[in-house]
Enzyme design. Sequence first.
Site, PDB file in Angstrom:
ATOM      1  N   ASN A   9     -23.597   9.764   4.497  1.00  0.00           N
ATOM      2  CA  ASN A   9     -23.653  10.531   3.108  1.00  0.00           C
ATOM      3  C   ASN A   9     -24.099   9.474   2.128  1.00  0.00           C
ATOM      4  O   ASN A   9     -24.118   9.672   0.924  1.00  0.00           O
ATOM      5  CB  ASN A   9     -22.181  11.108   2.864  1.00  0.00           C
ATOM      6  CG  ASN A   9     -21.937  12.341   3.459  1.00  0.00           C
ATOM      7  OD1 ASN A   9     -22.716  13.378   3.560  1.00  0.00           O
ATOM      8  ND2 ASN A   9     -20.658  12.436   4.135  1.00  0.00           N
ATOM      9  N   HIS A  12     -28.681   5.847  -0.274  1.00  0.00           N
ATOM     10  CA  HIS A  12     -29.398   4.669  -0.131  1.00  0.00           C
ATOM     11  C   HIS A  12     -29.844   4.053   1.299  1.00  0.00           C
ATOM     12  O   HIS A  12     -30.902   3.763   1.841  1.00  0.00           O
ATOM     13  CB  HIS A  12     -28.670   3.571  -0.611  1.00  0.00           C
ATOM     14  CG  HIS A  12     -28.327   3.787  -2.178  1.00  0.00           C
ATOM     15  ND1 HIS A  12     -28.953   3.711  -3.240  1.00  0.00           N
ATOM     16  CD2 HIS A  12     -27.226   4.441  -2.583  1.00  0.00           C
ATOM     17  CE1 HIS A  12     -28.478   4.092  -4.110  1.00  0.00           C
ATOM     18  NE2 HIS A  12     -27.177   4.618  -3.872  1.00  0.00           N
ATOM     19  N   LYS A  13     -28.909   4.190   2.347  1.00  0.00           N
ATOM     20  CA  LYS A  13     -29.126   4.055   3.582  1.00  0.00           C
ATOM     21  C   LYS A  13     -30.211   4.943   4.446  1.00  0.00           C
ATOM     22  O   LYS A  13     -30.846   4.506   5.085  1.00  0.00           O
ATOM     23  CB  LYS A  13     -27.885   4.313   4.539  1.00  0.00           C
ATOM     24  CG  LYS A  13     -26.554   3.330   4.375  1.00  0.00           C
ATOM     25  CD  LYS A  13     -25.586   3.582   5.240  1.00  0.00           C
ATOM     26  CE  LYS A  13     -24.376   2.719   5.317  1.00  0.00           C
ATOM     27  NZ  LYS A  13     -23.510   3.518   6.311  1.00  0.00           N
ATOM     28  N   ASP A  69     -22.415   1.606  10.630  1.00  0.00           N
ATOM     29  CA  ASP A  69     -21.390   1.143   9.758  1.00  0.00           C
ATOM     30  C   ASP A  69     -21.378  -0.250   9.448  1.00  0.00           C
ATOM     31  O   ASP A  69     -22.097  -1.065  10.278  1.00  0.00           O
ATOM     32  CB  ASP A  69     -19.901   1.379  10.331  1.00  0.00           C
ATOM     33  CG  ASP A  69     -19.091   1.211   9.297  1.00  0.00           C
ATOM     34  OD1 ASP A  69     -18.985   1.948   8.261  1.00  0.00           O
ATOM     35  OD2 ASP A  69     -17.737   0.283   9.543  1.00  0.00           O
ATOM     36  N   GLY A 150     -24.976  -1.425  -3.303  1.00  0.00           N
ATOM     37  CA  GLY A 150     -23.952  -2.034  -2.874  1.00  0.00           C
ATOM     38  C   GLY A 150     -23.805  -3.339  -3.227  1.00  0.00           C
ATOM     39  O   GLY A 150     -24.013  -3.634  -4.419  1.00  0.00           O
ATOM     40  N   TYR A 151     -23.605  -4.375  -2.308  1.00  0.00           N
ATOM     41  CA  TYR A 151     -23.412  -5.611  -2.588  1.00  0.00           C
ATOM     42  C   TYR A 151     -24.756  -6.463  -2.843  1.00  0.00           C
ATOM     43  O   TYR A 151     -24.760  -7.650  -2.924  1.00  0.00           O
ATOM     44  CB  TYR A 151     -22.527  -6.553  -1.774  1.00  0.00           C
ATOM     45  CG  TYR A 151     -21.096  -5.857  -1.372  1.00  0.00           C
ATOM     46  CD1 TYR A 151     -20.217  -6.279  -2.344  1.00  0.00           C
ATOM     47  CD2 TYR A 151     -20.937  -4.938  -0.716  1.00  0.00           C
ATOM     48  CE1 TYR A 151     -18.779  -5.800  -2.461  1.00  0.00           C
ATOM     49  CE2 TYR A 151     -19.562  -4.340  -0.581  1.00  0.00           C
ATOM     50  CZ  TYR A 151     -18.629  -4.844  -1.291  1.00  0.00           C
ATOM     51  OH  TYR A 151     -17.267  -4.384  -1.142  1.00  0.00           O
TER      52      TYR A 151
HETATM   53  P1  ITT Z   1     -21.680   6.292   5.152  1.00  0.00           P
HETATM   54  O1  ITT Z   1     -20.174   5.928   6.014  1.00  0.00           O
HETATM   55  O2  ITT Z   1     -21.573   7.746   4.945  1.00  0.00           O
HETATM   56  O3  ITT Z   1     -22.829   5.895   6.202  1.00  0.00           O
HETATM   57  P2  ITT Z   1     -20.833   4.375   3.402  1.00  0.00           P
HETATM   58  O4  ITT Z   1     -21.317   3.928   1.801  1.00  0.00           O
HETATM   59  O5  ITT Z   1     -19.363   4.531   3.682  1.00  0.00           O
HETATM   60  O6  ITT Z   1     -21.811   5.403   3.927  1.00  0.00           O
HETATM   61  P3  ITT Z   1     -20.354   1.807   5.204  1.00  0.00           P
HETATM   62  O7  ITT Z   1     -19.239   2.263   5.243  1.00  0.00           O
HETATM   63  O8  ITT Z   1     -21.385   1.664   6.285  1.00  0.00           O
HETATM   64  O9  ITT Z   1     -21.310   3.184   4.311  1.00  0.00           O
HETATM   65  O10 ITT Z   1     -20.658   0.690   4.279  1.00  0.00           O
HETATM   66  C1  ITT Z   1     -19.816   0.066   3.610  1.00  0.00           C
HETATM   67  C2  ITT Z   1     -20.139  -0.388   2.199  1.00  0.00           C
HETATM   68  O11 ITT Z   1     -21.005  -1.658   2.422  1.00  0.00           O
HETATM   69  C3  ITT Z   1     -21.065   0.279   1.429  1.00  0.00           C
HETATM   70  O12 ITT Z   1     -20.600   1.172   0.608  1.00  0.00           O
HETATM   71  C4  ITT Z   1     -21.851  -0.792   0.633  1.00  0.00           C
HETATM   72  O13 ITT Z   1     -21.144  -0.829  -0.536  1.00  0.00           O
HETATM   73  C5  ITT Z   1     -21.935  -1.942   1.197  1.00  0.00           C
HETATM   74  N1  ITT Z   1     -23.336  -1.952   1.965  1.00  0.00           N
HETATM   75  C6  ITT Z   1     -23.750  -1.062   3.330  1.00  0.00           C
HETATM   76  N2  ITT Z   1     -24.898  -1.672   3.510  1.00  0.00           N
HETATM   77  C7  ITT Z   1     -25.263  -2.441   2.821  1.00  0.00           C
HETATM   78  C8  ITT Z   1     -26.540  -3.291   2.276  1.00  0.00           C
HETATM   79  O14 ITT Z   1     -27.688  -3.027   3.020  1.00  0.00           O
HETATM   80  N3  ITT Z   1     -26.553  -3.866   1.148  1.00  0.00           N
HETATM   81  C9  ITT Z   1     -25.554  -4.007   0.361  1.00  0.00           C
HETATM   82  N4  ITT Z   1     -24.480  -3.549   0.421  1.00  0.00           N
HETATM   83  C10 ITT Z   1     -24.299  -2.661   1.658  1.00  0.00           C
END
Ligand code: ITT
Length: 192
Positions: A9, A12-13, A69, A150-151
């Site tokens: 969801n 960005h990913k 993830d 994200g970060y």
């Molecule tokens: P889905 O589970 O729906 O895929 P999510 O946002 O919950 O989306 P994750 O649990 O994989 O995704 O990611 C955890 C968090 O880590 C995400 O919300 C970002 O804050 C951070 N994150 C993930 N990928 C990143 C990236 O490439 N660069 C910076 N922060 C990232």
Amino acid sequence: MSDLLFATNNIHKLREIQEILGNNFKILSLKDVNLDVEIPETQETIEGNAAQKARFIRETTGMNCFADDTGLEINALDGRPGVYSARYAGEGCSFDDNIDKILMELSGIENRKACFRCSICLIMDGSEYLFEGRVDGIITKERQGSDGFGYDPVFLPDGYRQTFAEMPAYLKNGISHRGKAVLKMVRFLKKQ
Ligand code: ITT
């Protein structure tokens, strides 16, 4: 090759993975298949969460699919936020809230080493496959740049002078945790 559904969801990913895959593969989003669901993510490892998300979407749609993830692991914080990276500052928190929290926890700490780890679980024709990627770097003392998500504004990958949020997308994707894991999945898919 049949269509692959990306179980996320996180818009960005989705954009990042579409950009990495280019025209090689057709990726469908949950929106493309009119699926508006909360994907469960309750495991204690990123591998476990990737598998849980992919299995849930496979069971819901019956389609070939994958989920990723990701966790940011900070040495001085004993690997936190790790599997809790999305909601580190609490349920419903924003990317900015999470960054504020880690900057506060790291204030006055010189060891700023960290890594992003990404696990992708692909479910194809009933079988499961795991692909992993990792990038090492440091957490900067303040935000730099506004691209990415994200970060990214506080992650400076080793060997670079720009944070992920200052780099063009192609550069981040070429060295990132997700970029590396996706490349492994692409190599696998091309052999099928
Ligand atoms: P889905 O589970 O729906 O895929 P999510 O946002 O919950 O989306 P994750 O649990 O994989 O995704 O990611 C955890 C968090 O880590 C995400 O919300 C970002 O804050 C951070 N994150 C993930 N990928 C990143 C990236 O490439 N660069 C910076 N922060 C990232």
